[in-house]
Design an enzyme around this catalytic site. Structure first.
Site, PDB file in Angstrom:
ATOM      1  N   LYS A  43     -38.422 -16.975 -25.183  1.00 36.72           N
ATOM      2  CA  LYS A  43     -39.853 -17.389 -25.480  1.00 36.72           C
ATOM      3  C   LYS A  43     -40.864 -16.241 -25.656  1.00 36.72           C
ATOM      4  O   LYS A  43     -41.938 -16.245 -25.965  1.00 36.72           O
ATOM      5  CB  LYS A  43     -40.152 -18.345 -24.573  1.00 36.72           C
ATOM      6  CG  LYS A  43     -39.462 -19.548 -24.667  1.00 36.72           C
ATOM      7  CD  LYS A  43     -39.873 -20.814 -23.863  1.00 36.72           C
ATOM      8  CE  LYS A  43     -39.272 -22.122 -24.295  1.00 36.72           C
ATOM      9  NZ  LYS A  43     -37.688 -22.345 -23.712  1.00 36.72           N
TER      10      LYS A  43
HETATM   11  C1  LIG Z   1     -36.767 -23.105 -24.228  1.00 39.62           C
HETATM   12  C2  LIG Z   1     -35.386 -22.812 -24.119  1.00 39.62           C
HETATM   13  C3  LIG Z   1     -34.708 -23.341 -25.011  1.00 39.62           C
HETATM   14  C4  LIG Z   1     -34.836 -24.362 -25.970  1.00 39.62           C
HETATM   15  O1  LIG Z   1     -35.847 -24.181 -26.922  1.00 39.62           O
HETATM   16  P1  LIG Z   1     -36.596 -25.107 -27.946  1.00 39.62           P
HETATM   17  O2  LIG Z   1     -37.257 -24.417 -28.803  1.00 39.62           O
HETATM   18  O3  LIG Z   1     -37.230 -25.869 -26.867  1.00 39.62           O
HETATM   19  O4  LIG Z   1     -35.608 -26.056 -28.599  1.00 39.62           O
HETATM   20  C5  LIG Z   1     -33.271 -23.010 -24.969  1.00 39.62           C
HETATM   21  N1  LIG Z   1     -32.823 -22.032 -23.934  1.00 39.62           N
HETATM   22  C6  LIG Z   1     -33.773 -21.380 -22.967  1.00 39.62           C
HETATM   23  C7  LIG Z   1     -33.215 -20.385 -22.249  1.00 39.62           C
HETATM   24  C8  LIG Z   1     -34.968 -21.857 -23.250  1.00 39.62           C
HETATM   25  O5  LIG Z   1     -36.052 -21.268 -22.444  1.00 39.62           O
END
Ligand SMILES: *Cc1c(COP(=O)(O)O)cnc(C)c1O
Length: 492
Positions: free
Chosen positions: A116
């Site tokens: 993220k």
């Molecule tokens: C947020 C997240 C996901 C999922 O991603 P989305 O965009 O919500 O589908 C998967 N793995 C990790 C480690 C995350 O932080």
């Protein structure tokens, strides 16, 4: 390569007449009718023009196609600031080979050790610039519902930015201990962190309610304040994620694993459907992607949707070792339905059904369209743990539980459709206890002891930012009910 004279417009998934510019869409986060902003056209790229760009230049180029009311100079500088100077390791979005035809794209070398960061290191810059472009001098209050990783990444991205306050809401007991500590120890003058009773969906629903509360919006307007979101419902969150699909593909071309133009598959550990949707945009822009594999954990709403066409969120919620995927309502699926159906009215009706009855069904025609691009599957807890162990023993590669959920699915993928790149979304050390248990180590229950044991056992090293958490003072301890999110937001 810019599209049209007037630039890219965005409309609400629930009303095609509701139009905004890119910067306005980013400022607002969610459309006033509760829909999500989507681009009116999906730009097409010439791969040969992009393949030799470094990550920062690639990001500026790709984003420039969508964010047409931002200047190229701004986007280049912003990309440099977010991704330059080793901020994501020696090579952003580095692809590692596990075996023939199977690769891991490591997206967790940023400041908070989860993918993220790619969006949330850039998005605050996009937000500040959006205010400037629109002559907006109001205070911005950012509300974030998080299943763990978004919260920390957003706090880190927005901390101490002028004119912005940020509040993060995470499910109490719904995150890993390391994730909780990352948030509870957050530094900065403009940051606020709350644990919310309930699960992620309770927190997300509570935050969404505040966003669509007309009376609340009026109060804000009177105080020259406006609300925005750092969740992947915001286009500014989604767009930066498109970039690494290109970057990953080009690495495979450079290494000779594929020829330019030959297809690959991506397998994505999915929660809110944001990360994988970025891959969908990349594919529609001309990236040769044969299939996008949507990997769910035990909360397999999406996998069931993929096989039946019925989205059914009315089911038990499981806490798993991959908490960032513990989601029953995947917000960004709305964008896919809007694009593939080409029908905002229908999208609005389906989303109303979801809000009212917690489920909806799409017809076969639409389901087949989605299945032509996406594959769906899920990995239960036992298989996820076995995958972590198997990947370590066979490939000498340490995967976190989210990555392992996808790896397990990727290993079953049809290689005739091209090599498969798994998006590795978090550092294994964010989930030391689970990874240690999977490898058969003795779990102590204390995250720092587990982190240390995992280092000893594997001879790998935890990211320094995670190790340093042990000595940081906890600043936030408040636990609130979902219906208190509104009053917490009022105080920003
Ligand atoms: C947020 C997240 C996901 C999922 O991603 P989305 O965009 O919500 O589908 C998967 N793995 C990790 C480690 C995350 O932080």
């Amino acid at each position: 390569m810019r599209e049209g004279k007037t630039g890219m417009e965005y409309y609400s998934t629930r009303d095609s007449a509701l139009r905004r510019s890119a910067s306005q869409a980013i400022l607002q986060g969610i459309a006033p009718d509760g829909g999500l902003f989507v681009p009116r056209e999906i730009p097409h790229v010439d791969l040969a023009e992009l393949i030799d760009l470094d990550y920062c230049a690639l990001a500026a180029k790709v984003l420039g196609l969508y964010l047409t009311d931002y200047s190229e100079a701004f986007l280049r500088a912003a990309a440099q600031k977010a991704y330059g100077a080793g901020r994501f390791g020696d090579l952003p979005a580095k692809v590692v080979r596990l075996e023939d035809g199977l690769f891991s794209m490591e997206l967790w070398h940023g400041p908070t050790c989860a993918f993220k960061d790619y969006a949330l290191q850039l998005m605050p810059l996009l937000m500040t610039e959006a205010k400037r472009i629109n002559g907006d001098t109001s205070k911005t209050a950012i509300l974030v519902a998080t299943s763990g990783d978004t919260g920390k990444a957003a706090l880190e991205g927005y901390r101490d930015l002028d004119g912005i306050e940020i509040a993060v809401f995470y499910p109490d007991h719904g995150t890993s201990e390391m994730q909780r500590l990352q948030m509870a120890t957050q530094e900065g003058k403009n940051v606020h962190v709350f644990a919310v009773q309930g699960n992620f969906d309770d927190a997300q629903t509570g935050v969404k309610k505040v966003f669509t509360d007309a009376a609340f919006a009026e109060d804000c307007a009177r105080e020259n304040k406006h609300l925005s979101s750092a969740n992947s419902i915001n286009w500014g969150r989604l767009a930066p994620q498109i970039v690494y699909y290109f970057a990953g593909y080009f690495q495979l071309v450079h290494s000779g694993a594929v020829q330019l133009g030959e297809p690959v598959q991506f397998c994505v550990p999915t929660g809110n459907f944001g990360d994988i949707l970025a891959g969908y945009y990349a594919k529609r822009m001309g990236l040769p992607v044969s299939r996008l594999l949507c990997a769910s954990n035990k909360n397999k709403v999406l996998a069931d949707f993929g096989s039946s066409g019925i989205y059914d969120a009315d089911r038990p919620f499981y806490k798993t070792a991959s908490p960032s995927m513990d989601i029953l309502v995947s917000s960004n699926l709305e964008r896919l339905i809007c694009h593939e159906s080409g029908d905002c009215g229908r999208t609005a009706r389906l989303m109303q059904e979801l809000a009212g009855q917690k489920r909806y069904a799409i017809d076969n025609e639409l389901l087949e369209k989605i299945r032509a691009v996406f594959g769906f599957g899920y990995t239960d807890e036992e298989t996820c743990f076995a995958e972590i162990r198997n990947t370590w023993e066979k490939d000498g590669y340490l995967a976190d539980p989210h990555t392992a959920v996808a790896l397990s699915l990727a290993r079953q993928s049809n290689r005739a459709e091209g090599p498969c790149i798994v998006l590795s979304t978090a550092s294994p050390y964010k989930f030391s206890g689970a990874v240690l248990a999977a490898l058969g180590g003795a779990v102590q229950g204390d995250d720092f002891a587990d982190l240390h044991a995992l280092e000893e056992m594997t001879g790998t090293q935890a990211p320094a930012v995670l190790r340093a958490l042990r000595d940081k003072p906890v600043r936030f301890t408040q636990i609130i009910a979902p219906d208190e999110i509104r009053s917490a937001a009022e105080k920003l």
